[in-house]
Design a protein around this motif. Structure first.
Motif, PDB file in Angstrom:
ATOM      1  N   MET A  37       0.842  -1.208   0.000  1.00 56.65           N
ATOM      2  CA  MET A  37       0.000   0.000   0.000  1.00 56.65           C
ATOM      3  C   MET A  37       0.873   1.253   0.000  1.00 56.65           C
ATOM      4  SD  MET A  37      -3.239  -0.806   0.179  1.00 56.65           S
ATOM      5  CE  MET A  37      -4.547  -0.641   1.346  1.00 56.65           C
TER       6      MET A  37
ATOM      7  N   SER B 243       2.066   1.749  -3.436  1.00 53.01           N
ATOM      8  CA  SER B 243       0.977   2.167  -4.331  1.00 53.01           C
ATOM      9  C   SER B 243       0.614   3.633  -4.142  1.00 53.01           C
ATOM     10  CB  SER B 243      -0.261   1.318  -4.076  1.00 53.01           C
ATOM     11  OG  SER B 243      -0.858   1.690  -2.856  1.00 53.01           O
TER      12      SER B 243
ATOM     13  N   VAL C 223       0.843   3.736 -10.638  1.00 53.53           N
ATOM     14  CA  VAL C 223       0.997   2.307 -10.354  1.00 53.53           C
ATOM     15  C   VAL C 223      -0.231   1.553 -10.847  1.00 53.53           C
ATOM     16  CG1 VAL C 223       2.464   2.647  -8.345  1.00 53.53           C
ATOM     17  CG2 VAL C 223      -0.003   2.560  -8.052  1.00 53.53           C
TER      18      VAL C 223
ATOM     19  N   MET D 265      -2.527  -1.931  -9.993  1.00 51.48           N
ATOM     20  CA  MET D 265      -2.659  -2.823  -8.840  1.00 51.48           C
ATOM     21  C   MET D 265      -3.706  -3.899  -9.108  1.00 51.48           C
ATOM     22  SD  MET D 265      -2.622  -1.693  -4.943  1.00 51.48           S
ATOM     23  CE  MET D 265      -2.767  -2.817  -3.586  1.00 51.48           C
TER      24      MET D 265
ATOM     25  N   PHE E 176      -5.940  -6.672  -6.966  1.00 50.03           N
ATOM     26  CA  PHE E 176      -6.329  -6.966  -5.597  1.00 50.03           C
ATOM     27  C   PHE E 176      -6.645  -8.440  -5.419  1.00 50.03           C
ATOM     28  CE2 PHE E 176      -7.202  -2.528  -6.284  1.00 50.03           C
ATOM     29  CZ  PHE E 176      -6.763  -1.931  -5.117  1.00 50.03           C
TER      30      PHE E 176
ATOM     31  N   ARG F 239      -6.365  -4.904 -16.658  1.00 47.51           N
ATOM     32  CA  ARG F 239      -6.792  -3.569 -16.246  1.00 47.51           C
ATOM     33  C   ARG F 239      -5.635  -2.812 -15.591  1.00 47.51           C
ATOM     34  NH1 ARG F 239     -11.357  -2.800 -11.747  1.00 47.51           N
ATOM     35  NH2 ARG F 239      -9.665  -3.660 -10.494  1.00 47.51           N
TER      36      ARG F 239
ATOM     37  N   ASP G  96      -1.607  -7.900  -4.875  1.00 47.65           N
ATOM     38  CA  ASP G  96      -1.832  -8.186  -3.458  1.00 47.65           C
ATOM     39  C   ASP G  96      -2.482  -9.557  -3.303  1.00 47.65           C
ATOM     40  OD1 ASP G  96      -2.123  -8.063  -0.774  1.00 47.65           O
ATOM     41  OD2 ASP G  96      -3.556  -6.406  -0.740  1.00 47.65           O
TER      42      ASP G  96
END
Lengths: 353, 297
Positions: A47, A50, A77, A79, A81, A146, A158
């Motif tokens: 985090m 990010s 960045v 990311m 999840f 994405r 993550d």
């Protein structure tokens, strides 16, 4: 993009530090795993990279630029999840296009880019479906597409595989590796699964208790763990850890008295206990009893009793049936001694010194 | 047993379990609905002896030609259009604010919910005072910004707005609670993902909150539309047992009430109920059709 943490500390409540004075450099174009038990600070570190979280103290650099004060958008960045966080009301194509739409790209450019990325992650035949109609692995692929859409400086994942079943997990980790190689994007991957980390990464950072326990290649991590925590965390079955004093009789003369006197715990990898005739680089010979022997497919484990301590070995496949007592070899490779603070003082790479 | 085959005995047992609720529903819901449908066709009815001597459509033709009923339908539609959208927008806005604050959020939730659990009559009494043309709080506040006093409850022009304002206020609490539940059900990961994807607060609201909240918005809308179509007690209490100055707050249910209880024209009352039933059914079907495309479950 190279990521540098300089003395980064984070506290959520101002009292307890979740991360304590973190210093590290992630090389450009590499795939780095943040590995550790739950609550060790790995997701928090992600985090911080990010920009969704700001450090309490310290600086974060992307390349030579100080990005400590920049938010997620400014840092560019991407990311992925754990639960993918795909927008359920948008089609796969619209999901991949979303960051591009936010960036103000034209409809045609967005569609073109989305098709390219969908082809890269092999979901180009699913573009008109909603995320709910896809399997977990496909959703994962869309989430990666994405995240890659805005050509991120860094790709952050993550625990991306923890919602997948075992076989798919292995397939997807190879896929992530492939996509990372093809795009060359610097990737940081959070996981609590050491097997996953060992297979996929260029480097692994083991985090525990807000500290970096060790940051090195998977090979080094296994062959020369810096401390007892790393030795116990990495490896399956878990390393045998026994009081060093129990071995002192057998180690006298093999290991210097100075080291022996400081040693608190001995760590023995299950493959470092072999039958004498199969030994490669023996350190010493031990004597013990067989408690239990199990064969699982091509793997076998033997539970041995040595000075009333239980040791597990995976190298006793050739053990004659009904063996009660035996002499077995302790190999140099995979044997470590740790001092009272858990630091490695014998074994591993610098064992020649 | 999960794999048990249905037998006569087990079927009877199943019906027995259903019986208590079934008896209540049939007596108080199903039977009255059927009865009022039938009653709407009574054209000659001796209600002292419960003898129907003629059936026909004359009750509906009466409604078709009754200017009062036209007014009631018009007022009802104005009320629905005045209450439902504003109620949804305001309660969503308050829910969003309540969702942001941590301090005293529970206390505020309770305060907003109070109107919902308070008796309509008591609320209407308070609003009677608020709307009072000489001593009312609302006119006092309007006076502070230079607006001349409005005779809220006695001016036919202002009676309907007064009713709408009170009804919006009364309905807020329930919808706020529903919206809060909906907002809490949206995973924060979506907002993090949207933030990383470059969506600012407004675009997070339009691209994440609104679409993911659509099932709740749909529920609140359908519920609000049906409830507003059936408005009665607010009118009765606010205008002290009348339909407002020169019938300016006459709605379909109020019309039904007057025909039934004060004029004893049971057939016409039942017929207006049937018209309301189909009106609500029609609007609800339109909403269902719309939700197919725009509500994301």
């Amino acid at each position: 993009m190279q990521v540098t943490f300089k003395d980064v500390t984070l506290s959520y409540d101002g009292k307890r530090d979740i991360l304590k004075h973190l210093n590290f450099v992630i090389q450009e174009g590499s795939l780095v795993c943040l590995l550790g038990p739950s609550g060790g600070g790995k997701s928090t570190t992600l985090m911080l990279i990010s920009g969704l979280l700001a450090p309490t103290h310290g600086q974060i650099y992307f390349g030579d630029t100080d990005v400590t004060k920049e938010d997620a958008l400014g840092r560019k960045v991407g990311m992925v999840f754990q639960n993918y966080a795909l927008y359920p009301h948008l089609t796969v194509q619209k999901n991949i296009e979303f960051p591009l739409k936010m960036a103000g790209l034209s409809r045609a450019d967005r569609a073109k880019k989305a098709h390219e990325l969908a082809a890269l992650v092999h979901v180009d035949d699913q573009l008109d479906k909603k995320p709910g109609e896809l399997s977990g692995g496909q959703q994962q692929r869309v989430a990666i597409a994405r995240a890659l859409a805005k050509e991120p400086s860094i790709l952050l994942l993550d625990e991306p595989l923890s919602n997948l079943d075992a076989r798919l997990r292995i397939e997807m980790r190879e896929e992530i590796r492939r996509i990372q190689r093809e795009t060359g994007v610097t990737t940081v991957f959070v996981t609590h699964d050491q097997d996953e980390a060992m297979h996929i990464s260029d480097q692994i950072m083991v985090l525990h208790d807000g500290h970096i326990q060790q940051f090195s290649t998977p090979k080094t991590l296994y062959a020369s763990p810096d401390n007892l925590f790393v030795a116990q965390f990495i490896g399956e079955p878990v390393i045998n850890s026994v009081p060093a004093s129990a071995l002192s009789h057998d180690l006298a003369g093999v290991v210097s008295d100075d080291i022996l006197s400081r040693a608190q715990t001995a760590g023995i990898r299950p493959e470092a206990l072999t039958l004498p005739q199969r030994a490669l680089d023996p350190l010493t010979t031990l004597h013990g009893k067989v408690i239990e022997f199990d064969q699982f497919g091509r793997e076998s484990t033997a539970k041995l009793d040595y000075n009333d301590l239980q040791l597990i070995s995976t190298e006793m496949g050739q053990l004659p049936h009904n063996t009660q007592e035996l002499d077995f070899t302790l190999e140099k490779k995979g044997f470590f001694l740790f001092d009272a603070d858990g630091k490695r003082i014998f074994g591993g790479d610098d064992h020649a010194e | 047993m999960l794999n048990e085959k249905p037998t006569v005995k087990s079927t009877i047992k199943g019906w027995l379990y259903l019986l208590p609720m079934l008896v209540i529903t049939i007596t108080f819901n199903i039977y009255p609905i059927i009865k009022s449908f039938l009653m709407s066709f009574y054209t000659k009815y001796d209600f002292y002896n419960d003898i129907v001597s003629a059936y026909g459509f004359s009750n509906f033709t009466y409604l078709w030609n009754d200017p009062d009923f036209h007014l009631a339908v018009r007022n009802t539609l104005v009320f629905v259009i005045g209450v439902v959208p504003l109620n949804i927008i305001i309660s969503l806005a308050i829910a969003l604010l309540l969702n942001k604050i941590k301090f005293l959020a529970g206390a505020f939730r309770t305060i907003y919910f109070l109107p919902f659990v308070t008796s309509t009559v008591a609320i209407a009494q308070v609003w009677n005072w608020i709307y009072h043309s000489d001593y009312g709080l609302l006119n006092y506040l309007l006076g502070l910004v230079g607006v001349n006093p409005i005779n809220w409850l006695n001016d036919p022009k202002w009676a309907m707005p007064a009713l709408i304002i009170m009804s919006i206020w009364k309905g807020l609490g329930f919808n706020i609670v529903l919206f809060l539940v909906g907002l809490n059900n949206i995973n924060t990961r979506y907002y993090q993902a949207a933030e990383i994807d470059g969506a600012n607060a407004w675009r997070q609201f339009t691209n994440v909150t609104l679409p993911l909240l659509s099932p709740i918005t749909f529920l609140v809308t359908v519920n609000g539309v049906i409830g507003s179509f059936k408005v009665f007690d607010e009118i009765f209490a606010l205008f002290q047992g009348s339909s407002g100055p020169s019938k300016s707050a006459l709605t379909i249910v109020y019309y039904l009430y007057e025909k039934f209880y004060t004029e004893w024209k049971y057939g016409i009352a039942a017929a207006s109920g049937v018209v309301l039933f189909f009106l609500i059914l029609f609007v609800t079907l339109i909403q269902l059709w719309y939700s197919r495309k725009h509500v994301h479950y």
